[in-house]
Design an enzyme around this catalytic site. Sequence first.
Site, PDB file in Angstrom:
ATOM      1  N   PRO A  49      -0.075  -0.653  10.068  1.00  0.00           N
ATOM      2  CA  PRO A  49       0.824   0.029   9.121  1.00  0.00           C
ATOM      3  C   PRO A  49       0.265   0.038   7.711  1.00  0.00           C
ATOM      4  CG  PRO A  49       2.092  -1.298  10.634  1.00  0.00           C
ATOM      5  CD  PRO A  49       0.654  -1.573  10.951  1.00  0.00           C
ATOM      6  N   CYS A  50       0.262   1.232   7.100  1.00  0.00           N
ATOM      7  CA  CYS A  50      -0.440   1.411   5.829  1.00  0.00           C
ATOM      8  C   CYS A  50       0.419   1.153   4.607  1.00  0.00           C
ATOM      9  CB  CYS A  50      -1.010   2.832   5.745  1.00  0.00           C
ATOM     10  SG  CYS A  50       0.279   4.120   5.689  1.00  0.00           S
ATOM     11  N   GLN A  51       1.750   1.034   4.786  1.00  0.00           N
ATOM     12  CA  GLN A  51       2.634   0.930   3.624  1.00  0.00           C
ATOM     13  C   GLN A  51       2.283  -0.230   2.685  1.00  0.00           C
ATOM     14  OE1 GLN A  51       3.576   1.476   6.698  1.00  0.00           O
ATOM     15  NE2 GLN A  51       4.853   3.306   6.751  1.00  0.00           N
TER      16      GLN A  51
END
Length: 397
Positions: A79-81
Amino acid sequence: MSSIELFAGAGGLAMGMARAGFQHSAVVEWNGDACQTIRENRSHYESHGEDFVLFEGDARGFDFEPFSGGVEIISGGPPCQPFSLGGKHQGSLDERDMFPVAVQAVRQTMPKAFIFENVKGLLRQSFSGYFEYIYLQLSYPDVPKNRGETWSDHLARLEAIHTSGSKKPTYHVVFRLLNAANYGVPQKRERVFLVGFRADLGIKWSFPEPTHSEDQLLVSKWVTGDYWKRHKVPQNKRPQLSEKLAKRIARLAQPEFDCLGMKPWVTVRDAISDLPDPEKQPQNKILNHVYVPGARTYPGHTGSPVDEPSKTLKAGGHGVPGGENMLVRPDGSLRYFTVREAARIQTFPDDYIFHGSWGETMRQLGNAVPVKLAEVVAKSVANALNQEQSSRATKIC
């Protein structure tokens, strides 16, 4: 060659891996709608006849032990958040940081190679220490963090091992920031790829060279005019050249200009021109091609001009559903991309079905790895592994 796909999302990286010849043993994803998308498109991942496990749940709860020694590659986009320029920038403090799971998967299965993808923000100066930590963990996955040890203390221990030469790296890891547009994707999407090969294999590898360029697109538009002719855009419907761009075009028009066989960047018009305008033809029969009203600009989100590769599609947590995912017509008017148009921009096939509401589907697409970019990188890795296997078989003979 067998693989495990982590943090699969809508399946862009997984499909690119399958097209490159990898056979999924397991696909891991926590989001229910994304898992249903994968189920409804299972045929796109079973071209080799494999029946993979689809684990719907937190990757931290997935048991990697049964796959130990039996998987040749692990891939995924954590997940890039935590690292996104559009997020809260919490990095390692964000509970969504899944790089520890990626490292765990490598440590427990010891694959021949791995491919991990993440946002450009991972390379920011503010995250430099944690990026080095990710890099060294992947290089030495068999040197885990001790109970109670902080990540910074673990990093210091890994740095000492690495600089002293007391232990050779288990994996040789390289990373590069890739722009999807440079590989034929109709989107200016910059992403960091971390690729590693097990050191005992002795594989020599480098990232695939770009095949497409912005300069060639400019030549096609403003030197030869082929782009406008192909799309039947009359002179009075073409944009005006700025003085700065005109000077650049003059340089490109010189006989000595050489783009080394590159192809032009692919534009939004190239990608969707054969689709009916969903605003004018709302009853069209194209899958997932439905007009959604309400598009508007706001600071930082002004849409994508039709005659350029699109801006990076976003996951939707940016004030309005779909975030930046808007088309800007030549006359300045705009509308949201339909799901099908966004899917084409992410290079998913037209028969790929997305599950969930429009906002949820656009979130899946905004988080996805473009299929074509995934395939380019995966094929290069597959070729290296196949050559190593062939070389080893020849030596045995």
